[in-house]
Design a protein around this motif. Structure first.
Motif, mmCIF file in Angstrom:
data_model
loop_
_atom_site.group_PDB
_atom_site.id
_atom_site.type_symbol
_atom_site.label_atom_id
_atom_site.label_comp_id
_atom_site.label_asym_id
_atom_site.label_seq_id
_atom_site.Cartn_x
_atom_site.Cartn_y
_atom_site.Cartn_z
ATOM 1 N N VAL A 12 0.861 -1.184 0.000
ATOM 2 C CA VAL A 12 0.000 0.000 0.000
ATOM 3 C C VAL A 12 0.897 1.233 0.000
ATOM 4 C CG1 VAL A 12 -1.936 -1.182 1.138
ATOM 5 C CG2 VAL A 12 -0.189 -0.022 2.522
ATOM 6 N N PRO A 13 0.355 2.389 -0.389
ATOM 7 C CA PRO A 13 1.194 3.592 -0.487
ATOM 8 C C PRO A 13 2.009 3.907 0.771
ATOM 9 C CG PRO A 13 -0.889 3.991 -1.569
ATOM 10 C CD PRO A 13 -0.999 2.638 -0.889
ATOM 11 N N THR A 14 1.482 3.618 1.936
ATOM 12 C CA THR A 14 2.237 3.923 3.161
ATOM 13 C C THR A 14 3.442 2.997 3.362
ATOM 14 O OG1 THR A 14 0.686 2.582 4.449
ATOM 15 C CG2 THR A 14 0.269 4.966 4.351
ATOM 16 N N ASP A 15 3.584 1.953 2.551
ATOM 17 C CA ASP A 15 4.746 1.072 2.629
ATOM 18 C C ASP A 15 5.968 1.660 1.922
ATOM 19 O OD1 ASP A 15 3.529 -1.094 4.006
ATOM 20 O OD2 ASP A 15 2.656 -1.819 2.111
ATOM 21 N N GLY A 16 5.782 2.730 1.193
ATOM 22 C CA GLY A 16 6.848 3.273 0.349
ATOM 23 C C GLY A 16 8.177 3.473 1.040
ATOM 24 N N SER A 17 8.195 4.135 2.182
ATOM 25 C CA SER A 17 9.478 4.405 2.843
ATOM 26 C C SER A 17 10.110 3.124 3.377
ATOM 27 C CB SER A 17 9.319 5.452 3.949
ATOM 28 O OG SER A 17 8.436 4.984 4.947
ATOM 29 N N ALA A 18 9.296 2.199 3.893
ATOM 30 C CA ALA A 18 9.840 0.930 4.394
ATOM 31 C C ALA A 18 10.412 0.104 3.249
ATOM 32 C CB ALA A 18 8.762 0.141 5.132
ATOM 33 N N VAL A 19 9.760 0.110 2.094
ATOM 34 C CA VAL A 19 10.257 -0.622 0.929
ATOM 35 C C VAL A 19 11.584 -0.030 0.466
ATOM 36 C CG1 VAL A 19 9.828 -1.047 -1.533
ATOM 37 C CG2 VAL A 19 8.033 -1.499 0.154
ATOM 38 N N ALA A 20 11.657 1.301 0.377
ATOM 39 C CA ALA A 20 12.904 1.946 -0.056
ATOM 40 C C ALA A 20 14.039 1.658 0.923
ATOM 41 C CB ALA A 20 12.682 3.454 -0.204
ATOM 42 N N ILE A 55 3.009 0.014 -6.887
ATOM 43 C CA ILE A 55 2.044 -0.019 -5.781
ATOM 44 C C ILE A 55 0.683 0.466 -6.271
ATOM 45 C CG2 ILE A 55 1.434 0.993 -3.547
ATOM 46 C CD1 ILE A 55 4.404 0.906 -2.815
ATOM 47 N N ASP A 56 0.680 1.571 -7.016
ATOM 48 C CA ASP A 56 -0.589 2.117 -7.522
ATOM 49 C C ASP A 56 -1.333 1.125 -8.404
ATOM 50 O OD1 ASP A 56 0.072 4.446 -6.168
ATOM 51 O OD2 ASP A 56 0.702 5.525 -7.981
ATOM 52 N N ASP A 57 -0.576 0.319 -9.169
ATOM 53 C CA ASP A 57 -1.189 -0.661 -10.067
ATOM 54 C C ASP A 57 -1.636 -1.933 -9.339
ATOM 55 O OD1 ASP A 57 -0.822 1.006 -12.241
ATOM 56 O OD2 ASP A 57 0.890 -0.102 -13.058
ATOM 57 N N VAL A 62 4.641 -7.165 -0.414
ATOM 58 C CA VAL A 62 5.601 -7.131 0.683
ATOM 59 C C VAL A 62 5.348 -8.331 1.590
ATOM 60 C CG1 VAL A 62 5.909 -4.623 0.667
ATOM 61 C CG2 VAL A 62 4.194 -5.640 2.165
ATOM 62 N N HIS A 63 6.411 -8.788 2.210
ATOM 63 C CA HIS A 63 6.323 -9.741 3.313
ATOM 64 C C HIS A 63 6.561 -8.908 4.562
ATOM 65 C CE1 HIS A 63 5.987 -13.908 2.019
ATOM 66 N NE2 HIS A 63 6.769 -13.634 0.997
ATOM 67 N N GLU A 64 5.634 -8.977 5.486
ATOM 68 C CA GLU A 64 5.755 -8.229 6.726
ATOM 69 C C GLU A 64 5.897 -9.210 7.882
ATOM 70 O OE1 GLU A 64 3.577 -4.362 8.634
ATOM 71 O OE2 GLU A 64 2.305 -5.859 7.679
ATOM 72 N N ALA A 65 6.832 -8.918 8.781
ATOM 73 C CA ALA A 65 7.047 -9.761 9.958
ATOM 74 C C ALA A 65 7.318 -8.855 11.150
ATOM 75 C CB ALA A 65 8.212 -10.713 9.736
ATOM 76 N N GLY A 66 6.574 -9.041 12.198
ATOM 77 C CA GLY A 66 6.785 -8.231 13.389
ATOM 78 C C GLY A 66 6.668 -6.744 13.130
ATOM 79 N N GLY A 67 5.777 -6.357 12.208
ATOM 80 C CA GLY A 67 5.575 -4.949 11.892
ATOM 81 C C GLY A 67 6.620 -4.354 10.953
ATOM 82 N N GLU A 68 7.541 -5.172 10.441
ATOM 83 C CA GLU A 68 8.582 -4.692 9.532
ATOM 84 C C GLU A 68 8.462 -5.363 8.173
ATOM 85 O OE1 GLU A 68 12.486 -5.209 11.141
ATOM 86 O OE2 GLU A 68 11.901 -4.476 13.114
ATOM 87 N N VAL A 69 8.771 -4.604 7.115
ATOM 88 C CA VAL A 69 8.833 -5.170 5.769
ATOM 89 C C VAL A 69 10.188 -5.860 5.637
ATOM 90 C CG1 VAL A 69 8.863 -4.645 3.308
ATOM 91 C CG2 VAL A 69 7.263 -3.452 4.811
ATOM 92 N N VAL A 70 10.166 -7.174 5.362
ATOM 93 C CA VAL A 70 11.407 -7.956 5.287
ATOM 94 C C VAL A 70 11.694 -8.470 3.876
ATOM 95 C CG1 VAL A 70 11.350 -8.575 7.732
ATOM 96 C CG2 VAL A 70 10.262 -10.088 6.050
ATOM 97 N N ALA A 71 10.740 -8.355 2.972
ATOM 98 C CA ALA A 71 10.940 -8.731 1.576
ATOM 99 C C ALA A 71 9.910 -7.986 0.735
ATOM 100 C CB ALA A 71 10.795 -10.234 1.372
#
Length: 188
Positions: A12-20, A55-57, A62-71
């Motif tokens: 989702v758009p709010t994942d952007g900074s964690a993904v980067a 993301i927009d498309d 993302v794989h999320e674990a313990g509140g963190e994006v790990v993949a």
């Protein structure tokens, strides 16, 4: 982290900074086994920029674990093969009957590698591309990703030198595979 389960979901758009952040950390930690310091620094700067269109498309996971994006990773129905690429790239939608869907921006945090997260993302991408009528997949692999892609049925088309926007050359491998492999069991 071994006791925490990673959950696959659409980004989702709010994942952007964690993904980067994940992408940059992944490159800094995994690329030195394949590239020199200048190549690693250039890759961390140029291939880790999030393409928000993924993301927009609704084609990025993302794989999320313990509140963190790990993949993270995804696919695209648009005409761009990889980040830092502008040659031939445009926003047009690919024709599923004649053009391959693009596998894009796959990164796994170094302490989460070898746990099947990349393969799970690839499976989600293949299933989604198939549902939209694509019969072929294409990608531009950096060297750390080649083993995963080969194990997932991708074949090497050509080895290339990618010129980053800062002029640094980065070895890459253009790869492709059919959406439906002849013997899927051998790739699972």
């Amino acid at each position: 982290m071994w006791g925490v389960e990673a959950v696959l979901r659409l980004a989702v758009p709010t994942d952007g900074s964690a993904v980067a952040e994940l992408a940059r950390a992944s490159v800094r930690e995994l690329f030195p086994a394949y590239y020199d310091a200048a190549q690693t620094a250039s890759a961390a700067e140029h291939i880790t920029t999030l393409d928000q269109a993924l993301i927009d498309d609704g084609t990025y996971y993302v794989h999320e674990a313990g509140g963190e994006v790990v993949a993270c990773g995804g696919w695209s129905r648009r005409n761009k093969l990889f980040n830092a690429s502008t040659a031939g790239a445009d926003e047009r939608l690919l024709d599923p009957a004649t053009e391959p869907a693009r596998i894009r921006a796959m990164f796994v945090r170094s302490d989460w590698t070898r746990r099947g997260l990349g393969r799970a993302i690839l499976t989600a991408c293949v299933d989604a591309a198939r549902a939209e009528g694509f019969t072929q997949l294409a990608l531009m692999a950096t060297l750390p990703g080649v083993p995963l892609y080969k194990a997932s049925g991708f074949t090497e088309v050509e080895t290339v030198e990618l010129t980053m926007p800062d002029g640094v050359l980065l070895g890459g491998v253009a790869m492709e595979r059919p959406v439906d492999l002849p013997d899927k069991e051998s790739y699972s």
